[in-house]
Design an enzyme around this catalytic site. Structure first.
Site, PDB file in Angstrom:
ATOM      1  N   LYS A 159       0.843  -1.197   0.000  1.00 51.96           N
ATOM      2  CA  LYS A 159       0.000   0.000   0.000  1.00 51.96           C
ATOM      3  C   LYS A 159       0.884   1.256   0.000  1.00 51.96           C
ATOM      4  CE  LYS A 159      -2.397   0.833   3.658  1.00 51.96           C
ATOM      5  NZ  LYS A 159      -3.025   0.205   4.791  1.00 51.96           N
ATOM      6  N   GLU A 213      -3.330   5.022  12.809  1.00 47.92           N
ATOM      7  CA  GLU A 213      -2.588   3.787  12.521  1.00 47.92           C
ATOM      8  C   GLU A 213      -1.345   3.731  13.417  1.00 47.92           C
ATOM      9  OE1 GLU A 213      -3.322   1.133  10.082  1.00 47.92           O
ATOM     10  OE2 GLU A 213      -5.240   2.048  10.534  1.00 47.92           O
ATOM     11  N   ARG A 214      -0.503   2.714  13.190  1.00 52.09           N
ATOM     12  CA  ARG A 214       0.672   2.559  14.054  1.00 52.09           C
ATOM     13  C   ARG A 214       1.641   3.727  13.854  1.00 52.09           C
ATOM     14  NH1 ARG A 214      -0.590  -1.759  11.355  1.00 52.09           N
ATOM     15  NH2 ARG A 214      -1.418  -3.562  12.464  1.00 52.09           N
TER      16      ARG A 214
END
Lengths: 268, 465
Positions: free
Chosen positions: B162, B188-189
């Site tokens: 991605k 997200e992380r």
């Protein structure tokens, strides 16, 4: 509310069933496509031979005329494996209507062989196999048929198999191949009687091989259709269950959240 | 109240990230930013007004940790919403939700700042004629063409290419379309943000990009508003510089999730599956601003997480209704070494319409889909019986499908160091021509390996010669 894990397992199982049935359906379809051409050419040849035999000058000689013994030699052609719709049931119905207990039976195919062996006089039982049988497998069949008929042990040689009409229609079919029904107007005049013997050999081979081809292609067609139905139903049920699963999951979360909210409102 | 300043307020309640304030006279407006200076920790905390409790009290969302806050602490009004830096100064930089640089670079004074809230462009400003945004990536341009000013959803897990795809799009937009890109990392992380920053530096696209992060270690307020920060920065390039801008949002689901976290604490009655009752409005407000105007366009590529693979979950359902195209990344394709790992059968676009893309493009795309679908069905037979059991027509379909599959691969400029293949940009006309000729059987004599990781079809012919 259904158990979510249970639902998920069911969905997975149904998807696997659909996948497997789709593969089986496609295999059957490919086999049908492959032998469709052979069948078409073969049928033309078979009809021609029969026509010549019915309209030749020697066919009324005593060797080939009907005798008065009340016994038949019957070749029954059934599939080896299952998953082929109503083929076996339709065949059993036909067999029960046609066969007598004293008739000789030569059985092809493993499906329902035990039941037939218990009820009728089966003199030989053979496997049908998963692929189209080779042409040379009809030689012993013809040999037995000729021997029984010319030795006056039987009055008729009959084939019971499933006849292929099209991909959706296959019918259980009884075909009496000996004695040959004579057409009174002779069109072909053979010079030697021996030629007829050779023709009879060809005729029997082709009739018997035709029955094998028909049984095989009918089995594949029936399997393709039944597998298509299985796949469609499995996917339909899986889709329904998936909706129930999603709804249950969402309901579960909503209920929990509402419980918290109610608790908070009550405590305020 | 022991406060002498008429515009200052004091904390009267702290509920996690939701903080209530009381003011002496004038209460702040909706979305106004309030600042609390924590003297002990030498930090400032920004709050955003969400709604008024009564004539003197407001409820706010904290844009930072509320640890150590207590009743009576003083807050100052700013008389404006949160404002973030915009313009060329932001390029190559990394920001948090409040527009503060977090890359430890020297320049921290930004001259141009804009409010993160504004209305979506009016109907008269919108561009009505749909136009394709050429990405130079064959599989995207053919099977799922991007609409200029459209919204594209990317479905797929972590680690399947991605980021590489996003970086390639940023590079192509920058070099071919002379446009800029804005990347919003939402919930997200934190590691992913660092990785992206490092990789962008390596592939020389960082100076064409603005990065904004509100990752999963931050409070829900930050995660919710970070998208608006990024969007504001993108809007500047569209409206002031008249550019075609790319806005990447990774992951849009986290935006809705953060909204639901905040909603419960704000005391709103939860809706289905615990989401906020105004979910559709929250997402609508954001998506309506992402559009194409007469001046330029913002094309948004949004990664979407599907909770429990449930496509009927309210968040994916609401998001899908705004999307113009969907790209599905498939792990099994990646495992076969076919990059980009986009599944051509499940990826689609609103633009796949003969009236928009033209009859030739449409027919080629549909034929490719048909051949690949047939090949997928035939794979079961090949696995069980072998390819020799197939009819001649099916054999031909299989061989062409395999060539199409190989031709759908493409080397990326940003991945040259990893893949060893030189990056390729392919124009839409060349893409259509290549696939059309494969379908027609013009290259039946060319081995399928010749189609792997190439740009246009001419390369396969040259290699074969």
């Amino acid at each position: 509310m259904k158990n979510l894990n249970e639902l998920k397992n069911k969905i997975e199982m149904l998807n696997n069933v659909a996948k497997l049935s789709k593969a089986t359906e496609m295999i059957a379809m490919t086999r049908i496509l492959k032998i469709k051409k052979i069948v078409k050419n073969f049928l033309f040849y078979k009809d021609k031979i029969r026509y010549i035999l019915q309209k030749n000058n020697y066919i009324n000689c005593c060797k080939y005329t009907p005798n008065k013994i009340h016994r038949k030699l019957v070749y029954i052609i059934l599939p080896d494996t299952g998953f082929c719709g109503n083929i076996v049931i339709n065949m059993l119905k036909k067999i029960d209507l046609y066969l007598n207990e004293q008739d000789y039976v030569i059985l092809f195919g493993k499906k329902c062989s035990k039941e037939i062996k218990m009820k009728y006089n089966v003199i030989s039982s053979l496997k049908f196999g998963k692929t189209l049988p080779k042409y040379n497998c009809v030689y012993p069949m013809v040999k037995v048929a000729k021997m029984f008929f010319f030795m006056k042990k039987i009055s008729k040689v009959t084939l019971i198999y499933t006849k292929f009409s099209n991909i959706t229609i296959q019918k259980a079919y009884i075909e009496e191949i000996l004695p040959i029904k004579n057409n009174k107007t002779n069109k072909y005049f053979l010079q030697q009687k021996e030629t007829l013997d050779d023709l009879i050999q060809y005729y029997l081979e082709i009739e018997m091989y035709n029955s094998l081809i028909n049984a095989y292609i009918s089995e594949q067609a029936a399997r393709a259709i039944s597998m298509y139905n299985t796949k469609t139903h499995a996917l339909e049920v899986s889709k329904k269950l998936y909706k129930i699963y999603n709804k249950s999951r969402q309901e579960k979360i909503t209920d929990e959240i509402l419980d918290f909210t109610n608790w908070k409102l009550n405590n305020n | 109240m022991c406060n002498n300043d008429i515009n200052d307020g004091i904390i009267i309640g702290v509920h996690g990230t939701i903080v209530d304030f009381r003011f002496r006279k004038n209460i702040p407006e909706l979305h106004e930013a309030l600042i609390l200076k924590n003297v002990i920790e030498n930090k400032k905390i920004v709050f955003e007004t969400v709604f008024t409790l009564n004539n003197l009290e407001v409820r706010t969302i904290a844009m930072g940790s509320t640890n150590g806050l207590r009743r009576g602490m003083k807050v100052t009004r700013t008389f404006s919403p949160i404002k973030v830096p915009v313009g060329e100064e932001t390029l190559g930089r990394m920001f948090n939700t409040l527009g503060e640089p977090i890359d430890l670079l020297e320049n921290t004074n930004f001259t141009k700042k804009k409010s993160i809230y504004r209305l979506a462009p009016s109907f008269v400003e919108l561009k009505t004629k749909p136009e394709i945004l050429e990405t130079g990536i064959k599989i995207i341009d053919l099977m799922s063409p991007f609409l200029k000013g459209g919204k594209i959803g990317i479905l797929g897990g972590a680690g399947i290419g991605k980021t590489v795809l996003v970086r390639e799009l940023i590079r192509n937009i920058a070099l071919i379309h002379k446009g800029h890109s804005v990347f919003a990392g939402v919930g997200e992380r934190t590691r992913e943000g660092t990785d992206l920053w490092m990789e962008m530096k390596k592939s020389d696209v960082i100076d064409k990009t603005v990065l904004v992060f509100g990752q999963m270690n931050e409070p829900p307020g930050n995660r919710m508003k970070v998208v608006f920060t990024a969007l504001t920065m993108a809007e500047y390039f569209r409206d002031e510089k008249h550019e075609d801008v790319l806005l990447f949002i990774d992951n849009i689901f986290r935006f809705a999730q953060a909204g639901s976290e905040v909603s419960s604490l704000l005391g709103r009655m939860p809706s289905a599956v615990g989401y906020q009752p105004n979910l559709a409005k929250d997402i609508g407000d954001l998506q309506e601003r992402i559009t194409s105007t007469r001046n330029g366009s913002i094309t948004s590529v949004q990664a979407i997480y599907i909770p429990a693979d449930d496509y009927t979950d309210p968040v994916p359902v609401t998001i899908f209704s705004h999307l113009d195209a969907i790209l599905t990344l498939d792990r099994s394709i990646m495992e076969q070494g076919r990059y980009p790992a986009i599944d051509p059968l499940t990826s689609t676009s609103r633009l796949l319409n003969p009236n928009i893309i033209g009859m030739e493009h449409y027919n080629v795309a549909m034929s490719v889909k048909k051949i690949l679908q047939r090949y997928k069905d035939l794979q079961n037979i090949i696995a069980i019986l072998g390819i020799n059991e197939l009819s001649n027509n099916d054999k031909c379909t299989v061989f062409r499908a395999r060539k199409i599959q190989q031709f759908l691969t493409q080397p990326m400029f940003v991945a040259e160091t990893y893949s060893g293949f030189k990056g390729k940009y392919v124009k839409i006309q060349d893409t259509i021509k290549g696939f059309k000729e494969i379908i027609e059987g013009k290259y039946d004599y060319v081995p399928e390996q010749s189609f792997y990781m190439i740009g246009s079809i001419d390369e396969a012919i040259k290699e074969n010669e």
